[in-house]
Write an enzyme that holds these catalytic residues in place. Structure first.
Site, mmCIF file in Angstrom:
data_model
loop_
_atom_site.group_PDB
_atom_site.id
_atom_site.type_symbol
_atom_site.label_atom_id
_atom_site.label_comp_id
_atom_site.label_asym_id
_atom_site.label_seq_id
_atom_site.Cartn_x
_atom_site.Cartn_y
_atom_site.Cartn_z
ATOM 1 N N GLU A 98 0.804 -1.291 0.001
ATOM 2 C CA GLU A 98 -0.030 0.005 0.072
ATOM 3 C C GLU A 98 0.894 1.267 -0.012
ATOM 4 O O GLU A 98 0.622 2.330 -0.606
ATOM 5 C CB GLU A 98 -0.895 0.020 1.228
ATOM 6 C CG GLU A 98 -2.265 -1.085 1.245
ATOM 7 C CD GLU A 98 -2.613 -1.656 2.301
ATOM 8 O OE1 GLU A 98 -3.763 -2.473 2.299
ATOM 9 O OE2 GLU A 98 -2.308 -0.928 3.432
ATOM 10 N N GLY A 172 -6.775 -7.995 0.667
ATOM 11 C CA GLY A 172 -7.991 -7.200 0.955
ATOM 12 C C GLY A 172 -8.966 -7.499 -0.375
ATOM 13 O O GLY A 172 -10.247 -6.951 -0.446
#
Length: 254
Positions: A98, A172
């Site tokens: 991320e 995710g």
């Protein structure tokens, strides 16, 4: 002595004081294998580090989710490795996909961060992983090798480094690398370490898997010979995190 299983919980940018206290209470009441057998590290947002450290059971550890690349100073919004040490924090997660994707952290920048954090005494969970496009183009091994090389080029000891393989396409998304896919990349990473750093480092360095790990798939993943634990995202905020910690027993029975 085999590699000790490690389970990390990355809470990412989630939580309130009340929610954090609930999670810590849940962890405190959990019956899990002893710390001789599994190392547990939880990583709350920076603002909750002191409260989690003060309330967390003593056999679990606390990690920061990031730190600055050098000593503190005029770097507004950053947190230095020295500050973490001062708080009694012993672990940090660096190079998470991320941050690589959203904040453009390069392989070299991540390598510099890892080296600096190690130099002040932190233990590092260093993340590597490929995107879906990179996997589909067949460049998975080249990508994760380059990410690992940027670290290897600048550090002199791997004693306090854990490598976390996190396929970006499985974070995710609910998609999980199959046990065979995870094992394949972990095997290739260990082979890269053996060929480029040394057999001893390759044999002793823990390589953990991250990417939609949950209570349902953790045992099968844990059974893979080169999977030494997990870095867990969303599931680390839920009771199933306990089941993931308990999957370490798969290694005991192997």
């Amino acid at each position: 002595m085999g590699r000790k299983f490690l389970v990390g919980g990355n809470w990412k940018c989630n939580g309130t004081i009340e929610e954090v206290k609930k999670i810590v209470t849940m962890l405190g009441e959990a019956e899990v294998p002893s710390e001789d057998f599994v190392e547990v590290v939880v990583s709350p947002p920076f603002v909750f580090l002191p409260i989690v450290k003060s309330l967390l059971r003593p056999d679990f550890h606390v990690a920061a989710q990031n730190c600055w690349v050098r000593k503190g100073g005029a770097f507004t919004g950053e947190v230095s490795a020295e500050m973490l040490v001062n708080l009694g924090i012993h672990w940090v997660i660096l190079g998470h996909s991320e941050r690589r994707a959203l904040l453009n952290e390069s392989n070299e920048f991540v390598g510099d961060k890892v080296a600096y954090a190690l130099s002040v005494g932190l233990k590092v969970i260093a993340c590597v992983g490929e995107t879906l496009e990179q996997r589909e183009s067949g460049s998975t091994v080249a990508v994760v090798s380059a990410q690992t090389k940027a670290i290897a080029d600048i550090i002199s000891s791997w004693e306090n480094v854990v490598v976390a393989y996190e396929p970006v396409w499985a974070i995710g998304t609910g998609k999980v690398a199959t046990p065979a896919q995870a094992q394949e990349v972990h095997f290739e990473l260990r082979k890269w370490l053996k060929d480029n750093v040394g057999a001893e480092v390759a044999a002793s360095t823990r390589i953990i898997y991250g990417g939609s790990v949950n209570g349902g798939n953790c045992k099968e993943l844990a059974a893979q010979p080169d999977v030494d634990g997990f870095l867990v995202g969303g599931a680390s905020l839920k009771p199933e995190f306990i089941d993931i910690i308990k999957s370490a027993t798969v290694k005991k029975n192997a």
